[in-house]
Design a protein around this motif. Sequence first.
Motif, PDB file in Angstrom:
ATOM      1  N   LEU A 134       0.880 -58.146   6.044  1.00  0.00           N
ATOM      2  CA  LEU A 134       2.100 -57.512   6.524  1.00  0.00           C
ATOM      3  C   LEU A 134       2.108 -56.023   6.174  1.00  0.00           C
ATOM      4  CD1 LEU A 134       4.759 -57.696   7.964  1.00  0.00           C
ATOM      5  CD2 LEU A 134       5.834 -58.437   5.831  1.00  0.00           C
ATOM      6  N   GLY A 135       1.570 -55.691   5.012  1.00  0.00           N
ATOM      7  CA  GLY A 135       1.488 -54.287   4.623  1.00  0.00           C
ATOM      8  C   GLY A 135       0.674 -53.483   5.631  1.00  0.00           C
ATOM      9  N   LYS A 136      -0.456 -54.014   6.049  1.00  0.00           N
ATOM     10  CA  LYS A 136      -1.295 -53.333   7.041  1.00  0.00           C
ATOM     11  C   LYS A 136      -0.553 -53.186   8.359  1.00  0.00           C
ATOM     12  CE  LYS A 136      -5.814 -54.759   5.221  1.00  0.00           C
ATOM     13  NZ  LYS A 136      -7.036 -55.555   5.475  1.00  0.00           N
ATOM     14  N   LYS A 137       0.177 -54.237   8.746  1.00  0.00           N
ATOM     15  CA  LYS A 137       0.923 -54.197  10.001  1.00  0.00           C
ATOM     16  C   LYS A 137       2.030 -53.144   9.950  1.00  0.00           C
ATOM     17  CE  LYS A 137       3.623 -57.078  13.177  1.00  0.00           C
ATOM     18  NZ  LYS A 137       4.154 -58.438  13.455  1.00  0.00           N
ATOM     19  N   LEU A 138       2.739 -53.077   8.826  1.00  0.00           N
ATOM     20  CA  LEU A 138       3.819 -52.098   8.687  1.00  0.00           C
ATOM     21  C   LEU A 138       3.286 -50.669   8.734  1.00  0.00           C
ATOM     22  CD1 LEU A 138       5.857 -53.890   5.879  1.00  0.00           C
ATOM     23  CD2 LEU A 138       6.634 -53.489   8.228  1.00  0.00           C
ATOM     24  N   LEU A 139       2.144 -50.445   8.112  1.00  0.00           N
ATOM     25  CA  LEU A 139       1.547 -49.107   8.139  1.00  0.00           C
ATOM     26  C   LEU A 139       1.123 -48.731   9.557  1.00  0.00           C
ATOM     27  CD1 LEU A 139      -0.531 -49.377   4.852  1.00  0.00           C
ATOM     28  CD2 LEU A 139       1.393 -47.819   5.244  1.00  0.00           C
ATOM     29  N   ARG A 140       0.567 -49.700  10.300  1.00  0.00           N
ATOM     30  CA  ARG A 140       0.198 -49.442  11.694  1.00  0.00           C
ATOM     31  C   ARG A 140       1.432 -49.159  12.545  1.00  0.00           C
ATOM     32  NH1 ARG A 140      -3.269 -53.952  10.951  1.00  0.00           N
ATOM     33  NH2 ARG A 140      -1.796 -55.266  12.118  1.00  0.00           N
ATOM     34  N   SER A 141       2.562 -49.764  12.148  1.00  0.00           N
ATOM     35  CA  SER A 141       3.794 -49.618  12.921  1.00  0.00           C
ATOM     36  C   SER A 141       4.573 -48.349  12.578  1.00  0.00           C
ATOM     37  CB  SER A 141       4.688 -50.843  12.701  1.00  0.00           C
ATOM     38  OG  SER A 141       4.035 -52.022  13.113  1.00  0.00           O
ATOM     39  N   GLY A 142       4.065 -47.566  11.634  1.00  0.00           N
ATOM     40  CA  GLY A 142       4.705 -46.289  11.359  1.00  0.00           C
ATOM     41  C   GLY A 142       5.277 -46.097   9.976  1.00  0.00           C
ATOM     42  N   ALA A 143       5.204 -47.099   9.114  1.00  0.00           N
ATOM     43  CA  ALA A 143       5.694 -46.921   7.741  1.00  0.00           C
ATOM     44  C   ALA A 143       4.864 -45.844   7.047  1.00  0.00           C
ATOM     45  CB  ALA A 143       5.603 -48.230   6.965  1.00  0.00           C
ATOM     46  N   ASP A 144       5.540 -44.973   6.328  1.00  0.00           N
ATOM     47  CA  ASP A 144       4.851 -43.891   5.615  1.00  0.00           C
ATOM     48  C   ASP A 144       4.433 -44.303   4.212  1.00  0.00           C
ATOM     49  OD1 ASP A 144       5.185 -41.582   7.564  1.00  0.00           O
ATOM     50  OD2 ASP A 144       7.263 -42.228   7.328  1.00  0.00           O
ATOM     51  N   ALA A 145       5.082 -45.313   3.661  1.00  0.00           N
ATOM     52  CA  ALA A 145       4.768 -45.800   2.318  1.00  0.00           C
ATOM     53  C   ALA A 145       5.253 -47.236   2.205  1.00  0.00           C
ATOM     54  CB  ALA A 145       5.431 -44.927   1.257  1.00  0.00           C
ATOM     55  N   LEU A 146       4.683 -47.952   1.252  1.00  0.00           N
ATOM     56  CA  LEU A 146       5.061 -49.340   1.020  1.00  0.00           C
ATOM     57  C   LEU A 146       5.520 -49.524  -0.420  1.00  0.00           C
ATOM     58  CD1 LEU A 146       2.024 -51.236   2.632  1.00  0.00           C
ATOM     59  CD2 LEU A 146       4.212 -50.676   3.729  1.00  0.00           C
ATOM     60  N   VAL A 147       6.421 -50.470  -0.618  1.00  0.00           N
ATOM     61  CA  VAL A 147       6.759 -50.966  -1.946  1.00  0.00           C
ATOM     62  C   VAL A 147       6.286 -52.404  -2.009  1.00  0.00           C
ATOM     63  CG1 VAL A 147       8.590 -51.549  -3.577  1.00  0.00           C
ATOM     64  CG2 VAL A 147       8.788 -49.478  -2.195  1.00  0.00           C
ATOM     65  N   ILE A 148       5.484 -52.728  -3.007  1.00  0.00           N
ATOM     66  CA  ILE A 148       5.099 -54.127  -3.221  1.00  0.00           C
ATOM     67  C   ILE A 148       5.869 -54.608  -4.449  1.00  0.00           C
ATOM     68  CG2 ILE A 148       2.860 -53.918  -2.094  1.00  0.00           C
ATOM     69  CD1 ILE A 148       1.531 -53.668  -4.810  1.00  0.00           C
ATOM     70  N   GLU A 149       6.703 -55.611  -4.239  1.00  0.00           N
ATOM     71  CA  GLU A 149       7.620 -56.053  -5.288  1.00  0.00           C
ATOM     72  C   GLU A 149       7.359 -57.505  -5.653  1.00  0.00           C
ATOM     73  OE1 GLU A 149      12.123 -55.045  -5.945  1.00  0.00           O
ATOM     74  OE2 GLU A 149      11.992 -56.703  -4.516  1.00  0.00           O
ATOM     75  N   GLY A 150       7.063 -57.748  -6.908  1.00  0.00           N
ATOM     76  CA  GLY A 150       6.769 -59.089  -7.368  1.00  0.00           C
ATOM     77  C   GLY A 150       8.005 -59.906  -7.702  1.00  0.00           C
ATOM     78  N   MET A 151       7.779 -61.179  -7.956  1.00  0.00           N
ATOM     79  CA  MET A 151       8.867 -62.122  -8.171  1.00  0.00           C
ATOM     80  C   MET A 151       9.614 -61.890  -9.487  1.00  0.00           C
ATOM     81  SD  MET A 151       6.743 -65.567  -9.242  1.00  0.00           S
ATOM     82  CE  MET A 151       8.229 -66.523  -9.409  1.00  0.00           C
ATOM     83  N   GLU A 152       9.105 -61.042 -10.365  1.00  0.00           N
ATOM     84  CA  GLU A 152       9.800 -60.744 -11.618  1.00  0.00           C
ATOM     85  C   GLU A 152      11.041 -59.881 -11.409  1.00  0.00           C
ATOM     86  OE1 GLU A 152       5.298 -60.309 -12.590  1.00  0.00           O
ATOM     87  OE2 GLU A 152       6.642 -60.165 -10.870  1.00  0.00           O
ATOM     88  N   ALA A 153      11.175 -59.323 -10.197  1.00  0.00           N
ATOM     89  CA  ALA A 153      12.276 -58.415  -9.904  1.00  0.00           C
ATOM     90  C   ALA A 153      13.618 -59.143  -9.884  1.00  0.00           C
ATOM     91  CB  ALA A 153      12.040 -57.739  -8.551  1.00  0.00           C
ATOM     92  N   GLY A 154      14.698 -58.368  -9.911  1.00  0.00           N
ATOM     93  CA  GLY A 154      16.030 -58.928  -9.763  1.00  0.00           C
ATOM     94  C   GLY A 154      16.437 -58.961  -8.300  1.00  0.00           C
ATOM     95  N   GLY A 155      17.476 -59.726  -7.978  1.00  0.00           N
ATOM     96  CA  GLY A 155      17.927 -59.823  -6.596  1.00  0.00           C
ATOM     97  C   GLY A 155      16.999 -60.682  -5.761  1.00  0.00           C
ATOM     98  N   HIS A 156      16.918 -60.398  -4.468  1.00  0.00           N
ATOM     99  CA  HIS A 156      16.076 -61.185  -3.571  1.00  0.00           C
ATOM    100  C   HIS A 156      14.609 -60.969  -3.913  1.00  0.00           C
ATOM    101  CE1 HIS A 156      19.894 -60.972  -1.367  1.00  0.00           C
ATOM    102  NE2 HIS A 156      19.503 -62.077  -0.750  1.00  0.00           N
ATOM    103  N   ILE A 157      13.876 -62.060  -4.037  1.00  0.00           N
ATOM    104  CA  ILE A 157      12.483 -61.979  -4.481  1.00  0.00           C
ATOM    105  C   ILE A 157      11.565 -62.815  -3.596  1.00  0.00           C
ATOM    106  CG2 ILE A 157      13.059 -61.521  -6.897  1.00  0.00           C
ATOM    107  CD1 ILE A 157      12.551 -64.533  -7.421  1.00  0.00           C
ATOM    108  N   GLY A 158      10.277 -62.498  -3.692  1.00  0.00           N
ATOM    109  CA  GLY A 158       9.256 -63.288  -3.031  1.00  0.00           C
ATOM    110  C   GLY A 158       8.617 -64.244  -4.025  1.00  0.00           C
TER     111      GLY A 158
END
Length: 338
Positions: A134-158
């Motif tokens: 998905l990161g590669k797809k977002l960059l191809r679609s025009g995203a200038d930067a990505l945030v990769i957020e792990g499940m240790e985070a607060g709020g909605h998580i992956g």
Amino acid sequence: MSEFPKTSRLMQRGCDFLGSQYAILCGAMSWVSERHLVAAISNGGGFGVIACGAMTPELLDAEIAATRTLTDKPFGVNLITMHPQLFDLIEVCRRHGVGHVVLAGGIPLRGSVEAIKDGSSPAKVICFAPTLALGKKLLRSGADALVIEGMEAGGHIGPVSTSVLAQEILPELAADHLIFVAGGIGRGEAIAGYLEMGAAGVQLGTRFACATESIAHPNFKKAFFRASARDAVASVQIDDRLPVIPVRALKNRGTEAFTRKQMEVAGVLDRNEIAMEEAQLQIEHYWAGSLKRAVIDGDIEHGSLMAGQSVGMVREEEPAAQILAGLMAQSEAALTLR
């Protein structure tokens, strides 16, 4: 010369992109990441981000304007992709000349990235990438930067931890793209490690939630000070028909109430009284109201105490600038020992 030369060198790409002294973003926390905290973080050298959440375009317009009265430093705006007025919110950001827009909560809607980057003063687009593909797809679609957020985070998580995401994504993308790492980061030593792996910078939320400038209720802050990492637990999905993105928060009666809310919504679905999309929106509205109850009203028993597992490292109120300087000093000391 920088006070933190080794860390600053590794952060240089991120700093150039954000326009900030440090490549440390504040994660957008609804009801917490408002004008006072955002301005304090940007004034302290980091990069504050307004959490638009469920705001109307009118409210976001006022929030951006108010933030501008408190800081002349760059800051961004976080927009939820499922917001029914997303394109109106994008227009508000464009009208104010906001330099960076963070799209969160799902895959960007068709045309939204283009809308943000359109016009005479296009903004930079930052997207969340839970997987390498998905990161590669977002960059191809025009995203200038990505945030990769792990499940240790607060709020909605992956479902994947920060360290695993970093190992999967940074070696593949960081050489040619700007990748910020988030989730469970509470000290500068961790920042140093991710920078050495190729990250352009990091994002922290929980660490800033109890900053002196945070408007969170004293009860909310005290709950953070008392908590340990294992107190920040992820919510459980009880019905396969009702996809619920897990939310990490401190366990309390509100956590139990969410389970009951899911059962209630599932029952309404059983009776075909609402569509699936409406059922999912009811779940999202539950979290928005519950979070406000905790952050603003101070109801820490029934409100949602969204927190990452780094909450155990939050022990006292500190000015945002002091938090940032402390993180940079820890990172610098770790890199000096390498």
